[in-house]
Design a protein around this motif. Sequence first.
Motif, PDB file in Angstrom:
ATOM      1  N   GLY A   1      11.625   6.675   7.979  1.00 21.89           N
ATOM      2  CA  GLY A   1      11.655   5.589   8.950  1.00 21.89           C
ATOM      3  C   GLY A   1      11.471   4.266   8.241  1.00 21.89           C
ATOM      4  O   GLY A   1      10.966   4.197   7.115  1.00 21.89           O
ATOM      5  N   LEU A   2      11.894   3.187   8.917  1.00 22.32           N
ATOM      6  CA  LEU A   2      11.723   1.846   8.353  1.00 22.32           C
ATOM      7  C   LEU A   2      11.596   0.865   9.498  1.00 22.32           C
ATOM      8  O   LEU A   2      12.451   0.803  10.380  1.00 22.32           O
ATOM      9  CB  LEU A   2      12.922   1.478   7.468  1.00 22.32           C
ATOM     10  CG  LEU A   2      12.868   0.099   6.820  1.00 22.32           C
ATOM     11  CD1 LEU A   2      11.690   0.024   5.843  1.00 22.32           C
ATOM     12  CD2 LEU A   2      14.173  -0.209   6.078  1.00 22.32           C
TER      13      LEU A   2
ATOM     14  N   TRP B   1       0.867  -1.193   0.000  1.00 21.22           N
ATOM     15  CA  TRP B   1       0.000   0.000   0.000  1.00 21.22           C
ATOM     16  C   TRP B   1       0.897   1.235   0.000  1.00 21.22           C
ATOM     17  O   TRP B   1       1.796   1.366   0.819  1.00 21.22           O
ATOM     18  CB  TRP B   1      -0.894   0.036   1.236  1.00 21.22           C
ATOM     19  CG  TRP B   1      -2.044  -0.932   1.212  1.00 21.22           C
ATOM     20  CD1 TRP B   1      -2.079  -2.186   1.717  1.00 21.22           C
ATOM     21  CD2 TRP B   1      -3.340  -0.670   0.672  1.00 21.22           C
ATOM     22  NE1 TRP B   1      -3.290  -2.765   1.516  1.00 21.22           N
ATOM     23  CE2 TRP B   1      -4.112  -1.864   0.875  1.00 21.22           C
ATOM     24  CE3 TRP B   1      -3.936   0.401   0.028  1.00 21.22           C
ATOM     25  CZ2 TRP B   1      -5.427  -1.969   0.463  1.00 21.22           C
ATOM     26  CZ3 TRP B   1      -5.242   0.293  -0.377  1.00 21.22           C
ATOM     27  CH2 TRP B   1      -5.991  -0.885  -0.168  1.00 21.22           C
ATOM     28  N   ASP B   2       0.647   2.122  -0.920  1.00 22.15           N
ATOM     29  CA  ASP B   2       1.344   3.412  -0.947  1.00 22.15           C
ATOM     30  C   ASP B   2       0.328   4.518  -0.680  1.00 22.15           C
ATOM     31  O   ASP B   2      -0.744   4.543  -1.295  1.00 22.15           O
ATOM     32  CB  ASP B   2       1.994   3.665  -2.309  1.00 22.15           C
ATOM     33  CG  ASP B   2       3.178   2.752  -2.547  1.00 22.15           C
ATOM     34  OD1 ASP B   2       3.813   2.354  -1.558  1.00 22.15           O
ATOM     35  OD2 ASP B   2       3.457   2.425  -3.725  1.00 22.15           O
TER      36      ASP B   2
ATOM     37  N   THR C   1       4.640   3.774   3.048  1.00 19.67           N
ATOM     38  CA  THR C   1       4.538   2.563   2.226  1.00 19.67           C
ATOM     39  C   THR C   1       4.555   1.339   3.142  1.00 19.67           C
ATOM     40  O   THR C   1       5.457   1.184   3.978  1.00 19.67           O
ATOM     41  CB  THR C   1       5.701   2.480   1.229  1.00 19.67           C
ATOM     42  OG1 THR C   1       5.669   3.614   0.371  1.00 19.67           O
ATOM     43  CG2 THR C   1       5.601   1.224   0.385  1.00 19.67           C
ATOM     44  N   TRP C   2       3.542   0.515   2.971  1.00 25.25           N
ATOM     45  CA  TRP C   2       3.509  -0.770   3.670  1.00 25.25           C
ATOM     46  C   TRP C   2       3.615  -1.866   2.621  1.00 25.25           C
ATOM     47  O   TRP C   2       2.953  -1.807   1.579  1.00 25.25           O
ATOM     48  CB  TRP C   2       2.190  -0.937   4.430  1.00 25.25           C
ATOM     49  CG  TRP C   2       2.004  -2.332   5.003  1.00 25.25           C
ATOM     50  CD1 TRP C   2       2.425  -2.792   6.205  1.00 25.25           C
ATOM     51  CD2 TRP C   2       1.348  -3.429   4.356  1.00 25.25           C
ATOM     52  NE1 TRP C   2       2.087  -4.097   6.380  1.00 25.25           N
ATOM     53  CE2 TRP C   2       1.429  -4.535   5.237  1.00 25.25           C
ATOM     54  CE3 TRP C   2       0.728  -3.609   3.122  1.00 25.25           C
ATOM     55  CZ2 TRP C   2       0.890  -5.784   4.938  1.00 25.25           C
ATOM     56  CZ3 TRP C   2       0.201  -4.848   2.809  1.00 25.25           C
ATOM     57  CH2 TRP C   2       0.270  -5.925   3.711  1.00 25.25           C
TER      58      TRP C   2
ATOM     59  N   VAL D   1       7.330  -1.258   6.919  1.00 23.20           N
ATOM     60  CA  VAL D   1       6.601   0.009   6.865  1.00 23.20           C
ATOM     61  C   VAL D   1       7.639   1.129   6.801  1.00 23.20           C
ATOM     62  O   VAL D   1       8.554   1.163   7.629  1.00 23.20           O
ATOM     63  CB  VAL D   1       5.704   0.193   8.090  1.00 23.20           C
ATOM     64  CG1 VAL D   1       5.004   1.545   8.031  1.00 23.20           C
ATOM     65  CG2 VAL D   1       4.680  -0.929   8.188  1.00 23.20           C
ATOM     66  N   SER D   2       7.504   2.002   5.797  1.00 22.16           N
ATOM     67  CA  SER D   2       8.487   3.087   5.641  1.00 22.16           C
ATOM     68  C   SER D   2       7.774   4.432   5.528  1.00 22.16           C
ATOM     69  O   SER D   2       7.469   4.890   4.427  1.00 22.16           O
ATOM     70  CB  SER D   2       9.367   2.853   4.411  1.00 22.16           C
ATOM     71  OG  SER D   2       8.545   2.647   3.261  1.00 22.16           O
ATOM     72  N   PRO D   3       7.463   5.096   6.641  1.00 19.57           N
ATOM     73  CA  PRO D   3       6.859   6.432   6.615  1.00 19.57           C
ATOM     74  C   PRO D   3       7.932   7.496   6.367  1.00 19.57           C
ATOM     75  O   PRO D   3       9.121   7.269   6.615  1.00 19.57           O
ATOM     76  CB  PRO D   3       6.244   6.566   8.004  1.00 19.57           C
ATOM     77  CG  PRO D   3       7.123   5.715   8.873  1.00 19.57           C
ATOM     78  CD  PRO D   3       7.594   4.566   8.025  1.00 19.57           C
TER      79      PRO D   3
END
Length: 503
Positions: free
Chosen positions: A337-338, A101-102, A124-125, A138-140
């Motif tokens: 973040g990751l 999901w983006d 992005t998940w 998860v990378s916000p």
Amino acid sequence: MKNSIILRRLKSIPLGVAFLSIASSFGHSADIPLSMREIGRAAVLNNPSLSTARFTPALAGSSVSKAKAIYDPVLSALIEFKASDSKLAPDSFFTNRSRSWDSNLSLDALMQTGATASAGVSSTWSRDDTGLAATDSVSPAISVSIVQPILRNAGKAMTERGITSADYALKIAESDWYSQMLSTTAQACTQLLTVLKVRESLDSRRASVETAKRLHVENQARVKAGVLAPIDLLDSELGVATREVDLLQAEKAVHDAEDTLRFLLHASDNDAFVSRDPIADPESPFVADNAIGKAFDKRPEMVKARLSIRNEEFNISVAKNQMLPDLSLKGSAGLAGLGSDTGRGISDVAQARYPFGVVGVGLTFPIRNGSARADYQSSRLRAAQSRSGLAGLESSIVLEVNNAIRSIDTRFRQIGVARKGVQVGETRLASFIKRNALGMATTRNVLDAEADLTAAREALTLAKADYQAALVELWRATGELPEREGIEVSVKNISESAWQEIR
């Protein structure tokens, strides 16, 4: 400063309550006062051509609002789901199932310096599942970026060039409307004088008929008494008939003149024109005070010409700027973040563990830049053309004003001559009436003297009307007509009335 005087006046003078009452009364049976002020006001509010022309400033105002919308922030949002199944290797029996999901939320805005600024939040998940193991990530991220032009399109003037052009177009549209209003008002005031003139002529014709009838009755009595030959009755009968025909022509002239005035005012056939005062009879000649200077200051055509020059000079600066290379400073910064879950990714961002930034310079340099150079030369030519047009307009206005002043002087002198003609005509008619009573003058002599007096009175009426019309023409030529006649005008209110019509 002179360029904007009339525009400030247009926006600052409110419409009077009497103004609106005149407009609302049309369409019903109403009395319309025959005075310059009321007729001028009614023409401004009700003339069909002016009613149509009021939409032009309103449209120009819409263009200004549209141009200012460049500063409206733009909010963008995106949510996207991706899915794919693929082999891990050509000979592998395992399939990697990838799902993600983006999401992105950003806000973009233009700044007065010409910079484009953006702030956004993204996340992005993703999940990769090989059948043996599944991996989540998860990378916000949050970021800000800016692109600032250094040469071409840099600065408030270049950023707002669309607003500036639209604002000039609005002021020019207001000047065009004011110019049309000035001409329409002058036309209505001149037609008012025509109505008053033919009405006074009608009164003279009625008096002439009554004089002829009275003379005919006296002749009948004298023939009956045997002191006048019956043949003289034919002269008096013809005199009555001729004057009655003239009376019919005068009545027609009144109806025709009033119908023309009704058309200019968009008035109903049921509306009646009420005359307050006869045509003014000036006692002293009009003295013009700096008429040419006032015309240069107040004529809407002059305002428009100066605005056009300023607009073209601004376009020169824009075209010159567009010949510069496109050099831009670009920069962005943010936090990323990751993590294997949302909480860990957000924690990285919150603790600023993984900051990032980019700084760069972009340059676009047209080799010959022929299009921009052609635009620059065209802008210079248009500016020179506008300045030449202003010089020609000044000469034309000087001619108009001088002609109007000379016409006023000539027509004032004609009033004196016509007034003397009435005095002579009255004395001559009185003399022939006495002589006729003594049998020393014929009926024809009396009728001729009365016809001469009627013509002299109409000549005086015409001279007075022509003098007032010459004043109207001078005030039109100097742009003072609304001010002189107390006609309140507001372009803002006129534009608002155009909007009200579509609501």
